[in-house]
Design an enzyme around this catalytic site. Sequence first.
Site, PDB file in Angstrom:
ATOM      1  N   TYR A 158       0.839  -1.190   0.000  1.00  0.00           N
ATOM      2  CA  TYR A 158       0.000   0.000   0.000  1.00  0.00           C
ATOM      3  C   TYR A 158       0.886   1.256   0.000  1.00  0.00           C
ATOM      4  CZ  TYR A 158      -3.577  -3.416   1.435  1.00  0.00           C
ATOM      5  OH  TYR A 158      -4.414  -4.499   1.527  1.00  0.00           O
ATOM      6  N   ARG A 206       1.132  -1.563  10.972  1.00  0.00           N
ATOM      7  CA  ARG A 206       1.406  -2.840  10.308  1.00  0.00           C
ATOM      8  C   ARG A 206       2.375  -2.581   9.164  1.00  0.00           C
ATOM      9  NH1 ARG A 206      -2.389  -7.849   8.979  1.00  0.00           N
ATOM     10  NH2 ARG A 206      -2.927  -7.316  11.117  1.00  0.00           N
ATOM     11  N   ARG A 303      -7.682 -15.147   8.401  1.00  0.00           N
ATOM     12  CA  ARG A 303      -8.443 -16.133   7.623  1.00  0.00           C
ATOM     13  C   ARG A 303      -9.130 -17.175   8.485  1.00  0.00           C
ATOM     14  NH1 ARG A 303      -4.521 -14.305   4.247  1.00  0.00           N
ATOM     15  NH2 ARG A 303      -5.093 -13.999   2.055  1.00  0.00           N
TER      16      ARG A 303
END
Length: 333
Positions: A158, A206, A303
């Site tokens: 990003y 992060r 997940r």
Amino acid sequence: MQQFSAVNGKVGHWHMVHLGSRAVGGAGLIITESLAVNREGRSTHYDAGLWSDAQIAGWRTINKFIHEQGAKTAAQIAHFGSKGSRSHPNDGLQYLTPENGGWVTKSSSAIAPFNNMSLPKELSLNDIIKIRKDFTAAATRAVLAGFDAIELHAGHGYLFHQFYSNIINHRTDKYGGSFENRIRLLVETVEEVRAIIPKTMPLLVRISAVDYLDGDDRAWKMEDSLVLAGILKQIGVDVVTASAGGFVFLDKSRVFPSYQVPFAQKIKAETGIITGAVGAITEPVQADEIIRSGKADLAVIAREFLREPYFALHAAKTLGQQVEVPFQYKRAF
């Protein structure tokens, strides 16, 4: 995990059930999907956001319910840079040109070296100032919406990552070239966000600990992450979550249980900052071992929580721990 289910950046019933069920299921801290800080920072038209005051109310309702279950929440705010302007995942997450309903993306440099990135426009210095203001405005809205913590997403290819990695950043001004210049946007944004949120509010970042581009001298490496983590600790970051990659798809042979945990372990050992570990954490005993052995302070699970909303309650039972179960569900536990 991105849900691609927002309308004009606003969350709705899906997000209430999606996140609320994880709170009912015993999660301690629920981190949202990446919330775009402005429209051009989205990955798709269906991203949730915090670029408008109109987006506060939906989160306030969700946070109230989550808090009633005894869980905490963190707003993950982000800008996708040249990984934006893509179609809905049901349509393949393909890049959309402005002529086909997309938008002109912006990044550190006007290059697109990987298939999953658009050809962006290079951000001007005024653009960079505006993006920093967009992050602080989004953080302010997160506080108003009742979040308990804020996480800046600076990994996974990003925008922040597009600045600190030499793979993408070819700038020659104060935001490019040297290590100090390439981390400048992230450092300045952290400082500005830290200054406007409550002093007691945890601030998380992060990062991608490595680019997974072996043999390329321009790639971001573990040594870089150690220096960055130390700087982030000094300027008020409370937690660094160490993920990795984001520019290329990792060969499946390199993905195995806890495969990214060593990144968090090394950052924790070398800098002393609180770390979150990620990477195929799917079993209660596995998560418990990461914490008990001191490899990391948090097991950050994505997940597996998509597969099993009540993972935390089942984990507690597996590990022989007594936890409070909502009275509505006690007959099942």
